[in-house]
Every structure is written in structure tokens, then in C-alpha cells.
Design a protein around this motif. Structure first.
Motif, short mmCIF file in Angstrom:
data_model
loop_
_atom_site.label_atom_id
_atom_site.label_comp_id
_atom_site.label_asym_id
_atom_site.label_seq_id
_atom_site.Cartn_x
_atom_site.Cartn_y
_atom_site.Cartn_z
N HIS A 1 0.84 -1.18 0.00
CA HIS A 1 0.00 0.00 0.00
C HIS A 1 0.89 1.24 0.00
O HIS A 1 1.95 1.24 0.58
CB HIS A 1 -0.90 -0.01 1.24
CG HIS A 1 -2.05 0.96 1.12
ND1 HIS A 1 -1.89 2.31 1.30
CD2 HIS A 1 -3.35 0.76 0.83
CE1 HIS A 1 -3.06 2.91 1.13
NE2 HIS A 1 -3.97 1.99 0.83
N ARG A 2 0.42 2.29 -0.64
CA ARG A 2 1.23 3.51 -0.69
C ARG A 2 1.44 4.12 0.70
O ARG A 2 2.34 4.94 0.88
CB ARG A 2 0.63 4.54 -1.63
CG ARG A 2 -0.76 5.02 -1.20
CD ARG A 2 -1.33 6.01 -2.17
NE ARG A 2 -0.63 7.28 -2.08
CZ ARG A 2 -0.88 8.32 -2.86
NH1 ARG A 2 -1.77 8.23 -3.82
NH2 ARG A 2 -0.24 9.44 -2.70
N MET B 1 6.17 -1.45 -5.24
CA MET B 1 5.14 -1.14 -6.22
C MET B 1 3.88 -0.81 -5.44
O MET B 1 3.26 -1.70 -4.85
CB MET B 1 4.89 -2.39 -7.07
CG MET B 1 6.16 -2.87 -7.77
SD MET B 1 5.95 -4.52 -8.49
CE MET B 1 7.09 -4.40 -9.87
N THR B 2 3.55 0.47 -5.43
CA THR B 2 2.52 0.88 -4.49
C THR B 2 1.13 0.92 -5.12
O THR B 2 0.96 1.30 -6.27
CB THR B 2 2.84 2.26 -3.91
OG1 THR B 2 2.93 3.18 -4.98
CG2 THR B 2 4.15 2.23 -3.15
N ALA B 3 0.16 0.53 -4.30
CA ALA B 3 -1.24 0.62 -4.66
C ALA B 3 -1.89 1.70 -3.80
O ALA B 3 -1.59 1.81 -2.61
CB ALA B 3 -1.93 -0.72 -4.43
N ALA B 4 -2.75 2.48 -4.43
CA ALA B 4 -3.46 3.53 -3.69
C ALA B 4 -4.82 3.02 -3.26
O ALA B 4 -5.41 2.14 -3.90
CB ALA B 4 -3.60 4.77 -4.56
N LYS C 1 -5.00 -0.48 3.74
CA LYS C 1 -5.33 -1.89 3.56
C LYS C 1 -5.31 -2.24 2.08
O LYS C 1 -5.90 -1.53 1.26
CB LYS C 1 -6.75 -2.12 4.10
CG LYS C 1 -6.84 -3.21 5.14
CD LYS C 1 -8.22 -3.22 5.78
CE LYS C 1 -8.65 -4.59 6.15
NZ LYS C 1 -9.92 -4.54 6.91
N LEU C 2 -4.65 -3.34 1.75
CA LEU C 2 -4.63 -3.85 0.38
C LEU C 2 -5.78 -4.83 0.17
O LEU C 2 -6.15 -5.57 1.08
CB LEU C 2 -3.34 -4.63 0.11
CG LEU C 2 -2.07 -3.90 -0.28
CD1 LEU C 2 -1.01 -4.94 -0.66
CD2 LEU C 2 -2.28 -2.94 -1.43
N THR C 3 -6.30 -4.84 -1.05
CA THR C 3 -7.25 -5.88 -1.44
C THR C 3 -6.69 -6.61 -2.65
O THR C 3 -5.80 -6.09 -3.34
CB THR C 3 -8.60 -5.26 -1.85
OG1 THR C 3 -8.38 -4.43 -3.00
CG2 THR C 3 -9.19 -4.42 -0.74
N VAL D 1 -2.15 -3.37 -9.74
CA VAL D 1 -0.72 -3.04 -9.88
C VAL D 1 -0.01 -4.02 -10.80
O VAL D 1 0.71 -3.62 -11.72
CB VAL D 1 -0.03 -3.04 -8.49
CG1 VAL D 1 1.48 -2.94 -8.63
CG2 VAL D 1 -0.56 -1.89 -7.64
N ILE D 2 -0.22 -5.29 -10.58
CA ILE D 2 0.62 -6.26 -11.29
C ILE D 2 0.12 -6.58 -12.69
O ILE D 2 0.91 -6.97 -13.55
CB ILE D 2 0.83 -7.55 -10.48
CG1 ILE D 2 -0.47 -8.33 -10.28
CG2 ILE D 2 1.45 -7.24 -9.14
CD1 ILE D 2 -0.28 -9.65 -9.51
#
Lengths: 333, 333, 333, 333
Positions: free
Chosen positions: B79-80, B102-105, B110-112, B119-120
């Protein structure tokens, strides 16, 4: 009784007490008053303005020091028996991003200007060759020898002449100072040392070493490197407290004197079995396997160093009375 | 009263007592009985065979975990707002030798699975593109949210499908478990977690975190990396003792429950000022600068998070009675 | 006909001829007269004293530039679509020993001062946070946009104000200069650029790019980094010869003008299918899958960029007559 | 006439011609038919399935090979006079992220199993000590000596026994094979070599070396490392073409035979001035400064190796007639 390593020794009561004293709500990382006091305390001790950072291990202290003195494409001259070369699993290579250790051979683990020149003078002056950027010495050495301020100054002069930084691994700095009774300043910055790893763990602390920058500007980037290496503890006050307790009332010298005295007792008993002069808290003996076994049978624990050699390390917590039985056993061999 | 950080809290009395108990001559590094006991103790706790190593900081634990899961040319999805991305000065880049985060916003931290896929899935499948090798999540998150075992398992399933390792930063793992009351195994390896940074320092220890490998073979190289990073303390028994004291009698859960209870009290008082659900020991509030100042004027210390936001962190040592005055003050705002 | 990449283009005849001309016994590495001539040739072109080094790839040029501007614990701001972020397999992380790329989002691949401020202003000022040390822009960008000298100067002013280095990835620098017809100096050092990767390979060379240091002192350590990265070719004269041939008679500008003209032709035909302005030699089109297939059926080869988008790249060797059939086909879609 | 270095030699006409032949529009990086042909061509040459990658320099080839065989915390045994130790500015340390070179001393630059054992047997078996992971030998060596297949096999057997990888730096592999007339397979994988740096540049190519993996699985990660190091050229077909031209009609052997013949002529003239046997294309002579000056006065250029020693290197382009004047001059000294 354990003569295996001074790392096996317990923690000084004053250090444990200091941990209890700081056990209150405070500020995180190194923003607390204890951590912030280190610069001033070490500046007083060394009679000059220094920057002092706590870290948890000597390996971290040494590697951070070397990274401050040497770029990834550079080299660091050290003795082939130096702790940074033999016993740190390549930590300098990790922290410096691949700098080379350039080793000099010689008896014991002491470097001389001639040995350093022997290493660096044969290096070509081109981008094909790793260029030396620093020299690292250990005082007291890994073989219990102590550099005098004059010996350090001779290396320091060479370093200045050749544009090299000078690092001192002082895992047993206290033992060296206790042996000579000289001023810490004479042994370090006045002799040309740029960065000192000032060890406390072997000498009675639990998990705190000090990294002393005599060129304070070198500390700035090190603050980032320390964090980045996971060495900025969130409850840093417990490290600072250990160091301050060791400095209070010169406990660091008192402990080192005790350890040195024990080693001298063993050294005197050993006579011509000695492989190196006993100047700190380590004793290297010539012993046969049978002799080593006979000492172990008496309950003495130590390290088989090489074929026919044993290493005995005394600690701050061992009194002369504790040690006398081993000294007597050695004398009787 | 300090609600600034759980790093500001003192050390549990049981932890200090444990340090005194191991303060005898022993063996160096991690060869002592306390350090050697960690594998078994954590294997029992997690109901499976694990390898458990002590380190001094969460940053070191996280970075060593990531280095075990990702090569230098790989990437780690997080997560960012993850601690490894925001607050560790690039430590993962140091320990992994340059792997990419590799960041997700998304809201909170919390990542889902959808975010990870986002991202990938856009990464080209060629040597020109850094390929993802691992996912890292924090539980409880940096915003006080708790992943359920089901949420972790959904990420774990995605990781297995895509050949990615899964790391959990558990700096506040205890708070997450205390919140849900679930089995540690359900939250970790049964849900696909490969390596856990199990935090103790924020929860009452002084300087010891545990790195738990649910794939024990990953620990082998980590032993070298830990040493090489200067994180193999010579008196390691004092770290092991802290962890064992935290495990004894489930002190880790007891402390976390206390901290969580304090946060809930504040959360209940905050009502619709809450920015995130209060599931662990952190409370994020919408407050004006004037409101924040009024709370500070009452003696409460906390972190200005962003414009109009405040972060309050409760600690193991704060009782409900300690905290009620702040809860009341918030309710009165 | 291939519109896939300008890397697919052949080598200019003048470059091949230059290789034959230097094919005599000479001196190794970069000590030959051709390599030694680069500083003067580029200093004349840029109207200031520069240091110019050859390397084999744009990735090496970019990474060496970034390593000269950013320490391992620092960060480099770039667009999220920058080549260094997307297409170099983490090379900047390798050469900088783990520095972080800090990406800004925005249309196309062009950075603005606002975007840079948006990234760096939210970074905490402490050792916990990776601090920005440099900004990297690409001109012409990965989406065929060209920064004007004024736009670069605005970024350069921000960099000076914040103490950041400024790197320009000029893989298609020639196309940018050819588009604007401005002085290379105005686009670079006069606008605050510290280091330029000056690309030749996409523009007619075989295997030679130039790394231009407008702050010559930055070149010194780079000489070691280049060697250490295996980028100091032993027969370097064949690289220098390529670059000199490209500079002779402004072949670099002539080739870039040809490629740009082709792209303009396509852009004019594309009308409102264009995703970005056509300012260099790349054209991004909105096309359906069926439309793309119909173009391919006519023998035109290109890259599917994203869902419903295609990238067409023109090259120095394609004449307007060569390209007209594709332009016509696009117009007929 | 230059006897300074085989890097000073020009490029074989066949190699230049090959560059012209591939000078058409093609595919980028290594997706072209020429690059894709390398695996098959080298598999045929080595009589086993290999993976073959082009790179631009021997330093890159060596370092990528070592990175495939040794982790960052490991060590690589080599001769103290090895090119990787002396002449590559620490490139192995860069590509391996800090692995250590463990040097063995001995005459010339040839390793023996005894020398390797002498280095590795004294290393402690603990995480404190860098553990050896690979051995690197150079054939022909930096002193013009050639390992026989039997000598390599003895080292290969030791490596297998101790779990070490075996790398051969074949910057002058062609000269070694030409000297012995043996099968390349016998000198490499049948003798236990895992990775070979197969040099072409010193032997008539311009900028292409081959990295040969006899354990093909080792190539997979190397593809990423090559890209990440900036060594994946965008117009890779021009590298592949050089290598294919050298393989065609055994030009690599023909060129090496020519260079070796020249060296033999010098060696025969040198008599007991020879410091090492002349088995490849290098001749090391005992000469006084006055003698060296007298040779230079006749127009012969060479390298002063050490006090009283000179290195003469012959090249593929020097005929016996070219060299005879120097041979005569040496004989007359």
C-alpha cells in the motif's frame, strides 16, 4: 569457568539499573534527552567536538564507519586478521555497497605504515583498479595487542598524505586505553583517526556501542544509513542509557582494567607459551591438544584458535581470585 | 499524557525482570538456550513448524523478510501508506539490493486483491519490466485497521496463483489478534503468509522483534543476511529473554488488549470524527487546528497527521482511567 | 513496414563508415584520440565546458547519471510513465544501490513543477523518510511530447530552490531539438540540467550514447562507476567514432528531422485520433482492435499500447514517401 | 609496433562485414534471428545444450557469471593476480552486491586445488564468516599460461565436492583452445565449468563477448541482471553478428592461432628471460630498464609490468613477418 569470549560476560549492574531508571514514557527513536546527551558526553571525554551515535553491534558500528569513509568503488586497507575481514560475514561489503577490503599480512593483527604502503603502492592509478580510500585498524587488536598513540599517529600521517580516511575498530577500545592510561584524544583524533567504533558490549553493556565521528560532517549521511539499515531503534533511550551508565564514574575504564588484570595474570603464568604480548584482555597460548584437554577437564572453557593454539579471553566480571586457578593450572602444564 | 506513539511507552516490568534473570555468564550470539528456544515456542503458538529469529527493530525484520522473498531485480507490492514505503528510509531497497516497492493507492492502508491485481496486471512480461515477487501487508495497518483471516486468505490465494510471496508486517500483530480473538495460525500461514514480522517493542518489549518463517527453508540465507547487516547481537540472550517474557502467560495479548481498549474508548468518544474504524490501538480524528490546540492545552500530546487530522496512539501501559479524561475532552469538542 | 520502434532502424551509413575508418591499431579503452575528442566536441555543441563519456545503452547512461546525483538512501522524482520507472528493469535501483523512484502521475509523461512539488512536499523531513535528491525528465518524452526550454527552466528553478539535481533522459534529445530548433544549451544547462543522457542509437548509431555532465566534477566518480558496471569497452574508439560521425555535419539533427517529419505526416492523418501532440517521432492513436488489425493486414507493424491505443514510431531511415501509405491508411480508417 | 595489448588490435574484416550485412530494419534487443541463433551455435560448438548471451565487455560477462554463482553474502576464490581481482574496479562486488573475492597467492596466475583448499579450509563454518560459493579461473591466464582439461577437471572435482560453482574467465579462451587443440567441451563443462566468459573482443571482434551457461537454468535470472545493468543493447543484432562472424569458419581459432604463433616466436627468442611459459599470446620478459628502452627506441611498444619485467602481447592481426624484427631485437639484447 568461561574464557571463551567477553561476549559471554553478563551486563554490569549499573547498566541494568540504568535501564530501569529510563523505564518511563519518553520520546521515540533518538530524540530523547539521553540520546541527545551523547554528543556532549563524548565531546568532553575526547576533548573536541564529536558526533556520537548509538548502534546495537560492533559490526554495525564498523560498517557504518567504513561506509562514511569509502565509496562503493573504493577499497579499505586492513589486516588480514581484522574482525571486519574475518568475522563479520562481509558486512562492510553490504554497508559500503561492495567496497573491497585490501588485506595486509603480518604477525598478529597490527598494521604498520610499511604494511599499508605495501598494499597501496602496488595498485595501479587508473579506473581499472580499486583505489584505496580508507585504512581500518583495531585497538586493542583481535590478538590482544595495543597500538600506542605514536603507532596510530604514524598510520594517521600516512593516511593524510595519501588522502585516506582512518577508522579505528574499538570493540576493545576501553582495554587499550586502560592498558596505556593515555588520553582517549591522543589515541584517536590527535593521531589522525576520523571515526571510532567505541565498544561497550564486551565491556559490560548489553546492546549498545557508540559510533564517534571526529569529523562531525561525516555523521550526517550516517543518520540515514543507520535508519536504512534498521539500526535506529524506536526505544533508543535504552541504548543511550547503557552508554551513559558506562561513562558515569569511568565504569568503562574500571571494567576494562579488571579484564586486563585477569589477562595479565594468565599471561604471566603462561611465560614462553605466549604467542602475542598480553596488552588487553586476550591471551593466546601455545598448548598441545592434551594440555588443552587437561585445562578443560578442570572446568576452564576457551577457544581452540589454530592447531596448537588456544585463545583465552578475560572479562570485566572476573576477579583476580576467580582467575588464579586457571593461571595456576597453566603454570603447572 | 502522551498519545504520540506506542514507541514512547515504557517496557513491561516482566521484560525488565527477564533481563535481570538472564544476566549471568552464558554463550554468545544466538547459541544460548533462550535464543534456541524461540523456534519451539513460536511453533507451538502458531501450531506449525516455524523458524524464529530475533532482531532489534521492525525495520530490520521487515527488510530481512522482503529480502528472503524478492531478488534485487524484483518488486514488492504494498500500500502507498505502508510503513515499508513511507517510514523506513528505503530500508527494503537496502536489504534487497535495490528491489522496487510497487505501491497501490486506496483508502487507509489496507490492500485488497483487486488493488494488487491493479498493480501487477499492468506490468509487461519482459526483462524490461520489474516483475513482482512478493506482496507485503501490515496487520494491524498503519491506520489501525485489522485484516481478518478471510481478507488475508484472499490475498494469500492471489499470491499463490501468481507465484508471489506474502509478507505480513506485524509491528502491531498483537493488537490485530487481540481485536479478533482468532488463532495466530489462522491469520498467518493458514491464510498464505510466508513470513511475519512479529512486533514486540511497541507492545512492551525494549528492543526485540521476532521474524517468523512459515517456510523454514527461507530462514537459512536470512541467518547470513542478519549477521551481514550487523543485526546478530553478541549478547543475543537479552533479546530472546524479552520475547520469551512477552510470550509467557500471553503477556503480548494482555498488553495489546489494554492498548486496544484505550483506543476503543477514544473511538467511541470521537463518533463521526473518526477517519478509520478503530480496530487496534490507533485513532485517527478529524479535528480543526483550534480543536487540536485545545486538547494539547489540556496536556494531551499527539501527532498532527495531515491537514485537519490527528493521530492518537494508545499504549499497553495506559489504563482506561488514564485515558478517560482525553475521551471526555474529545467528546466535548 | 515497421513502426514498432526506432530501435529497429538500421545504422546510418556514415556511422558504419566511421567504424571502418577507425579500424586500425590504436589505444585501448578510452585513451584513443576519438574518445578524448568528445569533451571538446560536446563543449562546442553546448557552448560550455562539459565532460562527455560514451556508454553502450541509454539505460546505462540514465543510471550512471542518477547515481551521480542521488545517494543510495535518496529518491529521484520522475513521471510514472518514465522509461527509468517502467522499462529499465530497475536499473536505477541497481546503479544507485537502492535509491527510490518517486513517481508523479499526470497525462502523458511530462512533469511540471506542480507535480514535483506534489510529490516532495508531502515527504516528512526526517531520517525515516527517503529524501528527494534529484528530478529526472525525458525529452522528448516517452509519449512524444517535447519540453520547451522554458518548461525545463521552470523545473530547473524548482530543483535549485530545493537542492535537487536535474537529469534529462535524452534518448530522443535530437528529436526534441529538431522539433524546436532551439540551442542545445538552452534546453539543458541554461535551464538547470546537470546531466544529460544524449541518445544516438535510436537516431542512427549502433551502440553508442553520450553521457554529458554540465557539472564536470560529477564525471570523476562516474568514471569508476562506468568501469565497475562493465561499461568501459576495451575498444572504445568504435563507440567514440559512432558519436563523432553523428555530430559531423549535424547528422544527428538531420536524422531526427527526418523521423519527426514522418511522425508529423502520420499525426496530420490521424486527426482527432491523436492521444498526445506529435512533437517528436512517436504517434499515439486511438484505434479499435479491428482498425489495428486492418492496418496490420496492410503490412504495417506497430505496438498495441493499451486497450484501444496504438504506438507508431518513425525512424531516421523512413522517408515521407515510405510513410505516406500508412498515413493514407490511417486517414481512411 | 604495438605489443601493448590485444585490445589495441583492429577488428577482423569479417566482423566489419557482418555488421554491414545485418544493417537492415529488424527487431530490437535480442529478439532478432541472429541473437536467437546463439544458443544453437554454441550448443553445437560445445556438444551440449547451453544458453548463450551476448554482452559488450569481458568485465560484464565475468561479473554476470559470478552473480549467477554467488549470493551477496558469499565468496569467490580466485588467484590474487586474476583480472576480476586486479583490473575490473571491483565489478564483481557491484554485480554480486558485495560478495568477497578470496584470493590465493602463487606463481603466475594459475590456481591449483591445493591453493583453493588452502583458502577455504581455514574459513570457519558459521554465519560470522563469508562462506565460499564459487571458484573463478582464467584460461588462458593473465600471465599467458594455459590450464589443461585435466587441470580444470581437478578444480572442477574439488568444486563439486565442496558445493562450489566454477567460472572460467575466457577472455583469451580461444588462445587456450588454439594452444592445446582440444575440444571446447573438454576444457569446460566436461571438466566441471558452470559458466564461461567466452571472449571475442581481444581476438578480432569489436564489442561482443559471449556468456555461456552450461547449466542453462542459471541464465534465467541473468537475463534480468543483464538488462538491469544496462547491458541489453537495443540493437543487439550488431553484437550477435560479430560473434557469429567469429564462429563462422572457425575464425576465432584462426585468429587465436595467429596471435599464439607470434608469441611463440617472441618466446623462443627470449630464452631464459622468460618469466612464464608462453602458451597463449602473452610474453613476460625479464628486461632491464635500459634494455626496455632500447626496444622502445626501435619502435616497439609494450607494458612495463613490474620492476625489471615487461609484458608483450601479440594480436590476431600480426603476422610472423611483422613480429620477427622484435624477436630478433630481443634475441640480440
Amino acid at each position: 569457568m568461561r574464557f571463551f569470549s567477553d561476549n559471554a560476560a553478563p551486563v554490569s549492574p549499573a547498566v541494568l539499573a540504568a535501564l530501569a531508571q529510563v523505564n518511563v514514557v519518553d520520546t521515540a527513536y533518538d530524540a530523547d534527552a539521553h540520546s541527545q546527551a551523547l554528543d556532549a558526553r563524548f565531546s568532553a571525554l575526547f576533548e573536541t567536538d564529536v558526533r556520537a551515535l548509538w548502534v546495537s553491534t560492533g559490526t554495525a558500528a564498523n560498517s557504518l564507519a567504513l561506509a562514511a569513509l569509502c565509496p562503493p568503488h573504493g577499497g579499505i586497507v586492513c589486516h588480514r586478521n581484522a574482525h571486519i575481514q574475518v568475522d563479520e560475514c562481509g558486512a562492510p561489503g553490504f554497508f559500503t555497497h561492495g567496497a573491497s577490503l585490501m588485506t595486509a599480512a603480518g604477525p598478529g593483527a597490527k598494521l604498520t605504515p610499511e604494511m599499508v604502503r605495501g598494499v597501496i603502492d602496488r595498485i595501479g592509478k587508473s579506473v581499472h583498479n580499486v583505489q584505496p580510500h580508507a585504512v581500518s585498524i583495531t585497538n586493542a587488536t583481535e590478538y590482544g595487542e595495543v597500538y600506542t598513540p605514536g603507532e596510530v599517529a604514524a598510520l594517521g600521517a600516512l593516511c593524510r598524505e595519501r588522502g585516506l580516511g582512518l577508522h579505528m575498530d574499538g570493540a576493545r577500545f576501553a582495554n587499550a586505553i586502560a592498558h596505556l592510561g593515555c588520553a582517549p584524544a591522543d589515541m584517536t583524533w590527535r593521531a589522525g583517526v576520523d571515526v571510532l567504533s567505541f565498544g561497550f558490549v564486551k565491556n559490560g553493556a548489553m546492546s549498545a556501542e557508540a559510533l564517534i565521528f571526529f569529523r562531525p560532517e561525516l555523521a550526517e549521511e550516517t543518520l540515514y544509513r543507520r535508519k536504512r539499515a534498521g539500526h535506529l531503534l524506536s526505544k533508543g533511550r535504552y541504548l543511550a542509557a547503557q552508554i551513559l551508565a558506562m561513562l558515569d564514574g569511568d565504569l568503562w575504564l574500571e571494567n576494562a582494567r579488571a579484564a586486563n588484570a585477569g589477562a595479565r595474570l594468565l599471561g604471566d603464568a603462561a611465560g614462553d607459551r605466549l604467542l602475542y604480548p598480553v596488552e588487553a584482555n586476550e591471551v593466546f597460548l601455545r598448548v598441545t591438544a592434551a594440555e588443552a584437554a587437561s585445562l578443560r577437564a578442570l572446568g576452564f572453557d576457551f577457544y581452540d584458535w589454530a592447531e596448537g593454539e588456544a585463545r583465552l579471553v578475560t572479562s570485566w566480571n572476573q576477579s583476580v581470585d576467580d582467575i588464579r586457578p586457571l593461571a595456576d593450572a597453566i603454570a603447572r602444564l
